[in-house]
Design an enzyme around this catalytic site. Structure first.
Site, PDB file in Angstrom:
ATOM      1  CG  HIS A 132       1.713  -1.318   0.310  1.00 31.72           C
ATOM      2  ND1 HIS A 132       1.052  -0.107  -0.665  1.00 31.72           N
ATOM      3  CD2 HIS A 132       0.539  -1.968   0.402  1.00 31.72           C
ATOM      4  CE1 HIS A 132       0.034  -0.306  -0.608  1.00 31.72           C
ATOM      5  NE2 HIS A 132      -0.518  -1.417  -0.187  1.00 31.72           N
TER       6      HIS A 132
ATOM      7  CB  SER B 127      -3.391   0.161   0.346  1.00 35.29           C
ATOM      8  OG  SER B 127      -3.088  -0.879  -0.791  1.00 35.29           O
TER       9      SER B 127
ATOM     10  CG  ASP C 123       3.947   0.466  -2.282  1.00 35.44           C
ATOM     11  OD1 ASP C 123       3.701  -0.771  -2.369  1.00 35.44           O
ATOM     12  OD2 ASP C 123       2.992   1.193  -1.609  1.00 35.44           O
TER      13      ASP C 123
END
Lengths: 277, 277
Positions: free
Chosen positions: B256, B148, B223
């Site tokens: 995620h 991320s 996600d």
């Protein structure tokens, strides 16, 4: 039935699920996690139970052990209960080793604990029924493992239901709770001062009976709770005397943490799967 | 040098270590984790850098990814920095995506951030020097990965130091921060309103230069930050146009979380090790 799926995360091709439900045995709302492998080959899937240690919830093993890689590799479902009843109305204690997070997998007999602290019945009856409905193409074969207080739980639940659980394993378990501070504190609180009633919840006592499932135990030598809380001599002596199949392995330099558990988890899974065939 | 070992846990035959030290680049005390494999065969050991995402510390990857099994299997050291400067005197913001836990791996130029928010220099200079002293029999070969915000960090640091890092990989990275809400908020705060200065911290801009290391990206389709924050089109278009070696893989149904990361971590480690030989 109030069973409600609240989380479902894809993990190693399978599903890491979290459910809530109202427990009759515990008289409160509970949360548990369960891993369901992908089962692409549509085989019969066995179930391993994981019981966590003091202060844990269903999240610790789910998030810190890396077990999903193994559950996927071996195509086995894994059920992860919480460690005690929960909720505002549930009796508690300020100490980390009593009350919430410290159910010790017994059925309490003393007030005010007896109302909610019935983790043994919760796991062996109520949650077992739920598990059997959640595992797709369930083979009906089960085994049980755990850590520390949950290692005690796995040994006790596995041996009290020796024909049901095909294997038992434990990381740094309390093998003789009636002789160590954690166990004496919990049992005197939950079960009262009559020590005769404690014996049915003590692995070193239960191992005296015959026909127990094969048992594997791993213990780190750098574990700060060893040997005070996790002393194994009585358990191993009684196992030997009664010709039980117990493998006890010391792990040089490992402590009490999930770093220790994850290191030896593949060995434990392989041991379980051999017995779940 | 104020380097101090504060934790050392045995894990998969190696050591999961945690250190504190005073950082000149960040003007504050910092904590980082590093995994050192056992290296029983006394080989030369490469180093992989892991950069974490928003709100993380050095603990998230250490405790939730299961990476130690892989670092042990491949006999590679893994360095895990924190995600921002820390401490009471360090500027902060109430939002989770700004200030502490959200350093974005840049060198800030704006007040009051410029004093402490120099994560780029911290990682590429200061922590690199420390790492080279901690890895026994270090091969000198390094690669970098992240998640991320840390995926953005890995891409940017890896490409700005293309001759140093042999491979780059990322899980759900912010590939085009100058075009998405997280990046615009952070860059306008740390770097000011002149958007020309943002480009040197944007992977989709950096990929236009030649001779970048091979890049592997994994992105879950479930996600919740995709595609708003993690949109990949510009990055992939620019990579293709400039003939860069980029592999971008969609992972069906993954979110995620670390459940996603751990599932594909072996694939990423194998990719890195191939390039670290």
């Amino acid at each position: 039935m109030s069973l409600k799926l609240i989380e479902n995360k894809r993990s190693f091709d399978g599903e890491q699920c979290k459910y809530t439900h109202y427990s009759e045995a515990l008289q409160c709302d509970m949360t548990f996690s369960i891993y369901l492998p992908s089962n692409k080959e549509n085989k019969e899937i066995p179930l391993i139970w994981w019981l966590s240690g003091l202060t844990c919830t269903d999240d610790n093993f789910s998030q810190k052990s890396g077990f999903q890689a193994l559950a996927s590799k071996y195509q086995v479902a894994v059920m992860i209960p919480d460690t005690s009843p929960r909720g505002e109305d549930v009796a508690d204690d300020e100490a980390y080793d009593l009350g919430k997070g410290a159910g010790f997998y017994v059925n309490a007999t003393q007030s005010p604990w007896a109302k909610n602290y019935n983790m043994y019945t919760y796991i062996t009856d109520e949650l077992s029924e739920i598990a059997s409905t959640l595992v797709p193409n369930f083979s009906g074969k089960e085994s049980i493992m755990g850590h520390s207080m949950g290692g005690h739980g796995a040994l006790v639940i596995g041996m009290k239901n020796a024909s049901r659980f095909k294997a038992i394993s434990a990381f740094a378990p309390i093998t003789n709770p009636i002789q160590v501070p954690w166990g004496i504190k919990a049992f005197s609180t939950y079960l009262g001062e009559d020590k005769a009633t404690w014996k049915e919840w003590d692995a070193s006592e239960l191992i005296k009976e015959t026909g127990m499932p094969p048992i594997l135990i791993s213990q780190g030598t750098a574990d700060n709770f060893y040997p005070e809380q996790l002393e194994e001599t009585t358990f191993l002596d009684n196992a030997r005397e009664n010709k039980q199949e117990v493998t006890y392995k010391k792990a040089e330099g490992y402590d009490h943490s999930y770093f220790f558990i994850s290191t030896f988890l593949d060995e434990h899974f392989a041991f379980h799967l051999k017995n779940l065939k």
